[in-house]
Design a protein around this motif. Structure first.
Motif, PDB file in Angstrom:
ATOM      1  N   GLU A  74       0.838  -1.189   0.000  1.00  0.00           N
ATOM      2  CA  GLU A  74       0.000   0.000   0.000  1.00  0.00           C
ATOM      3  C   GLU A  74       0.885   1.254   0.000  1.00  0.00           C
ATOM      4  N   ALA A  75       0.367   2.294  -0.611  1.00  0.00           N
ATOM      5  CA  ALA A  75       1.062   3.581  -0.606  1.00  0.00           C
ATOM      6  C   ALA A  75       0.782   4.331   0.700  1.00  0.00           C
ATOM      7  N   SER A  76       1.676   5.220   1.040  1.00  0.00           N
ATOM      8  CA  SER A  76       1.473   6.116   2.184  1.00  0.00           C
ATOM      9  C   SER A  76       1.963   7.499   1.798  1.00  0.00           C
ATOM     10  N   ALA A  77       1.468   8.514   2.499  1.00  0.00           N
ATOM     11  CA  ALA A  77       1.856   9.892   2.192  1.00  0.00           C
ATOM     12  C   ALA A  77       1.943  10.705   3.474  1.00  0.00           C
ATOM     13  N   ARG A  78       2.861  11.637   3.505  1.00  0.00           N
ATOM     14  CA  ARG A  78       3.046  12.504   4.667  1.00  0.00           C
ATOM     15  C   ARG A  78       3.519  13.881   4.219  1.00  0.00           C
ATOM     16  N   VAL A  79       3.196  14.872   5.031  1.00  0.00           N
ATOM     17  CA  VAL A  79       3.806  16.185   4.874  1.00  0.00           C
ATOM     18  C   VAL A  79       5.267  16.069   5.307  1.00  0.00           C
ATOM     19  N   LEU A  80       6.151  16.686   4.542  1.00  0.00           N
ATOM     20  CA  LEU A  80       7.586  16.590   4.819  1.00  0.00           C
ATOM     21  C   LEU A  80       7.993  17.551   5.937  1.00  0.00           C
ATOM     22  N   GLY A  96      -5.224  26.108   6.702  1.00  0.00           N
ATOM     23  CA  GLY A  96      -4.064  26.449   5.883  1.00  0.00           C
ATOM     24  C   GLY A  96      -2.770  25.853   6.374  1.00  0.00           C
ATOM     25  N   GLU A  97      -2.699  25.458   7.653  1.00  0.00           N
ATOM     26  CA  GLU A  97      -1.498  24.817   8.177  1.00  0.00           C
ATOM     27  C   GLU A  97      -1.513  23.304   7.984  1.00  0.00           C
ATOM     28  N   LEU A  98      -2.675  22.746   7.628  1.00  0.00           N
ATOM     29  CA  LEU A  98      -2.822  21.318   7.327  1.00  0.00           C
ATOM     30  C   LEU A  98      -2.175  20.440   8.402  1.00  0.00           C
ATOM     31  N   MET A  99      -2.346  20.838   9.655  1.00  0.00           N
ATOM     32  CA  MET A  99      -1.730  20.084  10.740  1.00  0.00           C
ATOM     33  C   MET A  99      -2.405  18.727  10.951  1.00  0.00           C
ATOM     34  N   GLY A 100      -3.560  18.530  10.362  1.00  0.00           N
ATOM     35  CA  GLY A 100      -4.231  17.251  10.484  1.00  0.00           C
ATOM     36  C   GLY A 100      -3.731  16.184   9.535  1.00  0.00           C
ATOM     37  N   LEU A 101      -2.847  16.545   8.593  1.00  0.00           N
ATOM     38  CA  LEU A 101      -2.283  15.552   7.683  1.00  0.00           C
ATOM     39  C   LEU A 101      -1.130  14.813   8.373  1.00  0.00           C
ATOM     40  N   PRO A 102      -0.865  13.564   7.962  1.00  0.00           N
ATOM     41  CA  PRO A 102       0.230  12.801   8.574  1.00  0.00           C
ATOM     42  C   PRO A 102       1.567  13.522   8.420  1.00  0.00           C
ATOM     43  N   ARG A 103       2.362  13.441   9.481  1.00  0.00           N
ATOM     44  CA  ARG A 103       3.687  14.049   9.494  1.00  0.00           C
ATOM     45  C   ARG A 103       4.704  13.061  10.025  1.00  0.00           C
ATOM     46  N   PHE A 104       5.946  13.531  10.146  1.00  0.00           N
ATOM     47  CA  PHE A 104       7.006  12.701  10.695  1.00  0.00           C
ATOM     48  C   PHE A 104       7.080  12.927  12.202  1.00  0.00           C
TER      49      PHE A 104
END
Length: 800
Positions: A74-80, A96-104
């Motif tokens: 499966e693919a995965s994606a994160r904010v860098l 606008g800060e998209l803090m709810g997206l997956p991060r490191f």
């Protein structure tokens, strides 16, 4: 591999920060271009690209993200970006800060200036991800060190045992026409916005701009985002719509297959509240292989106000609404032109910048000193400094959050600064031309704030004693550093007038000791006799005499040298109390004038002697008195902890932190109203005192002061690359470059084509960066077991 690079030493000089160090900001942008900052978590902030400071300005939806799909999985994606260390302290993040997206989960940040290097970690991401962001920095090359933009290179290594498809996307908000930020995730903007996909010679990207703005409007400009190489896809516009429709559609599109498609039902975004575009690059990476993903972000806002906005003035006090073109706008046509130039020249720009970085970090000066030097370089990259279309260089004293702080190339603050002179001497010499040819009257009176060119009138205060005398010293330094006789001859008549004005205006009884009203860098007047202004006076006289002798005017030279001999002896007799130099002021003058220091131990008491050492002018006073006085500054004014120190003034150091106070009264006698700022801690004065301690053989004491600054600017409480006084990126902090000059024992005499070194630290195995007005590189000095010394100057760069 270059044999001169000491990788072990570079490692020793490298400080490591993490996403916990939330105060850290690395500036990306050139001299006089404004900048964008990179945090220790990998996020972008402080978009100061509109001709004035903008600490805290965010561009919503401006970020990079990664998509990865190992073969058969499966693919995965994160904010860098890593989750910032203070994320839990805020109650809410806007869309606008998209803090709810997956991060490191974690990041580490190191700086090998101008390279800001980031590593991102997450246990569920089978990739090793590092990033390097840089704007070229090449001493003696002001154009290529003044590029409005940066390169961002992500290097991805496959840790899997199968192939992995990886895509990295950069997204940028179109900030053309910017007015202000509403506190949610919207910018207030003017104009009809456009975004166009452009391709050229292996570059694919988007230019972001706006039509229908006045040609010279300061918010009229454009930005560009581009990627190098093949496998690039573009989403020219995010989906138009309400709420966060565009972000939703982008994330769904990108996470589907790592490719970008045109957004559905994109309308002409004239009435949209957000104008965002994205560029993605996709590659397949084999097991154990690593590949680069190279992006560029550039900007182009050609016009600015002069000394405006000024944080000390209200809108109704704006002195002049004229617009001035930025120097960088005379070199390139728009942000895409900048991007193409940067990309086309990357090998050269990267290589020369890396040479500087390796030379600096290979030195044996220690990590704290290196970081002080780097912090001072960041002043040049900040909104503190700017250049006009004809190349004229100007500098505020510092920057407030959204305005400049204290206009006008302030002579008494720039007195302390050394960094510009030793790295870009042509820009420093331009400041001398402004001071002597524009701001000095026929009677020799010099305005201490440069206003004539930008506002059409002279600053209307009496000259600053320390500033005007310091300009003569800096003329001497710049001439000795460049070897440019024509430059000296050009400014010499005004310099003579300026020196004569000082002799006749501040020495009322003509006994060789300044004793009248002396306006100075503390924004007040000293009365009576002080060693601060007098030491600068004698250093300036000695420098002026040296220049007069070189130009063949022996009469003038001998007259000035006579004043030095007579006056310095008398001042020493009047002011030295056995431990340090006091202010000699009568009870009547002390009663009549507030803001004096009397029996105080002033940290700047021998500032002129420190400058004399830096510029090769020797001792101005008895050497033993000088040594006792500067040691007293350390003994009485430096505190390992300021706990117990009382101050109602501005606070730049907390009670649990170290710092050097501007003045103390170890034997009593503090006036009821001592000079303003006396209880404060200024890094620029700490640094000039540390440099002076080094010259007097007190290197351990000097390093204690430097270490104290670094403890305060630790990345948690304060940004390591932003030393604050009356504003961010304060000019006085550029006294730091004197540390390198003093520790290396560097002396320069380019009129005779001579330089020399006498290391004062790590003397058996010494290495440092060196520069002259004609070249730069590395100096090495090594002692073998028998004590025999080998010395080598490795020249790395000469201007074409």
């Amino acid at each position: 591999m270059d044999q001169w690079i000491d990788h072990e030493q570079i490692l020793k000089n490298t400080k490591v920060y993490t996403n916990r160090h939330t105060a850290l900001r690395g500036l990306l942008g050139g001299i006089g271009t404004g900048n964008i900052s990179l945090t220790s978590s990998g996020a972008f902030c402080d978009f100061e690209i509109f001709g004035h400071p903008d600490k805290g300005l965010k561009l919503p939806y401006t970020f990079f993200s990664i998509w990865a799909r190992p073969e058969g999985q499966e693919a995965s994606a994160r904010v860098l970006e890593a989750v910032p260390g203070d994320a839990g302290l805020r109650q809410m993040y806007h869309s606008g800060e998209l803090m709810g997206l997956p991060r490191f989960s974690k990041s580490t940040y190191t700086c090998h200036y101008p390279f800001h290097e980031l590593t991102l970690f997450h246990e569920n991401m089978p990739l090793q991800i590092t990033a390097s962001a840089f704007t070229p920095f090449i001493p003696l090359d002001a154009k290529n060190s003044g590029i409005p933009g940066f390169q961002l290179k992500y290097t991805v290594k496959n840790l899997c045992d199968t192939d992995v498809d990886v895509s990295i996307a950069g997204s940028l908000l179109n900030a053309a026409g910017f007015i202000d930020y509403d506190g949610f995730d919207h910018l207030r903007q003017e104009g009809h916005h456009y975004q166009k996909t452009l391709c050229r010679d292996g570059l694919t990207g988007i230019i972001f701009g706006a039509d229908s703005l006045a040609e010279t409007a300061v918010n009229n400009g454009n930005l560009a985002l581009g990627a190098a190489g093949e496998g690039v896809t573009v989403k020219e516009h995010w989906q138009d719509g309400g709420w966060w429709d565009g972000a939703e559609e982008f994330w769904q599109d990108f996470t589907r297959d790592g490719l970008l498609e045109p957004a559905p039902d994109v309308k002409a975004p004239v009435n949209s509240e957000r104008y965002v575009g994205s560029v993605a690059k996709k590659q397949r990476i084999r097991p154990g292989e690593e590949k680069d993903f190279v992006f560029y972000i550039t900007w182009y806002f050609p016009y600015r106000y002069g000394w405006w906005p000024d944080g000390h003035l209200g809108p109704d006090e704006m002195p002049d609404a004229r617009k001035w073109k930025n120097y960088y706008a005379s070199q390139w046509d728009d942000s895409w032109d900048v991007l193409c130039y940067f990309a086309d020249s990357t090998n050269y720009l990267w290589g020369r910048s890396r040479d500087f970085s390796d030379a600096l970090y290979s030195s044996s000066l220690g990590a704290d000193v290196i970081e002080e030097l780097v912090a001072s370089v960041n002043v040049l990259r900040s909104c503190t400094c700017f250049r006009l279309e004809d190349g004229t260089f100007f500098g505020w004293e510092g920057c407030f959050e959204h305005a400049g702080s204290c206009a006008g190339n302030c002579t008494h603050v720039w007195n302390y600064a050394q960094t510009l002179a030793f790295l870009f001497p042509e820009l420093e010499r331009d400041m001398r031309r402004t001071e002597f040819l524009t701001e000095t009257d026929e009677n020799g009176s010099m305005a201490f704030r440069a206003k004539r060119k930008l506002e059409g009138k002279k600053w209307d205060m009496f000259p600053a004693t320390d500033g005007q005398l310091g300009c003569i010293l800096r003329l001497y330094r710049d001439w000795r550093y460049s070897g440019d006789d024509e430059y000296l001859k050009e400014l010499w008549p005004a310099a003579v007038r300026s020196m004569d004005f000082a002799v006749h205006s501040w020495d009322e009884d003509m006994d060789g000791v300044l004793d009248s009203r002396q306006h100075n860098t503390y924004d007040i007047e000293f009365y009576g006799i002080t060693s601060m202004t007098n030491s600068i006076f004698y250093a300036a006289l000695r420098a002026a005499a040296q220049m007069a002798l070189y130009l063949g005017d022996k009469k003038l030279a001998y007259g000035w040298m006579e004043i030095v001999e007579k006056g310095s002896r008398k001042m020493d007799e009047l002011l030295f109390n056995g431990s340090f130099y006091e202010q000699n002021i009568s009870p009547e003058l002390l009663q009549a004038h507030n803001y004096q220091y009397g029996t105080g131990c002033l940290s700047d008491q021998l500032f002129g002697q420190e400058l004399a050492h830096l510029y090769g002018l020797g001792y101005l006073f008895p050497e033993d008195h000088v040594k006792k006085a500067i040691y007293s500054v350390y003994k009485y004014n430096f505190k390992e902890k300021l706990d117990g120190h009382s101050s109602v003034q501005r606070c730049y150091a907390m009670p649990d932190e170290p710092g050097l106070l501007l003045c103390t009264w170890p034997e009593g006698g503090r006036p009821d109203q001592p000079f303003v700022y006396s209880d404060e801690v200024w890094t620029g004065i700490e640094l000039q005192a540390a440099v002076h301690l080094i010259y007097e053989g007190m290197t351990d004491e000097a390093m204690s002061i430097v270490s104290g600054i670094r403890k305060r600017y630790d990345g948690i409480r304060r940004n390591p690359y932003d030393e604050i006084e009356c504003g961010h990126h304060y000019v006085r902090s550029m006294a730091a470059w004197g540390l390198l000059v003093a520790l290396s024992g560097y002396e320069f005499n380019l009129p005779e084509n001579k330089i020399s070194f006498r290391p004062r630290i790590n003397t058996n195995r010494f290495t440092c960066f060196y520069s002259t007005g004609k070249s730069w590189g590395i100096y090495k000095e090594i002692a073998d077991e028998s004590g025999k010394r080998s010395r080598e100057v490795i020249k790395l760069y000469e201007p074409h």
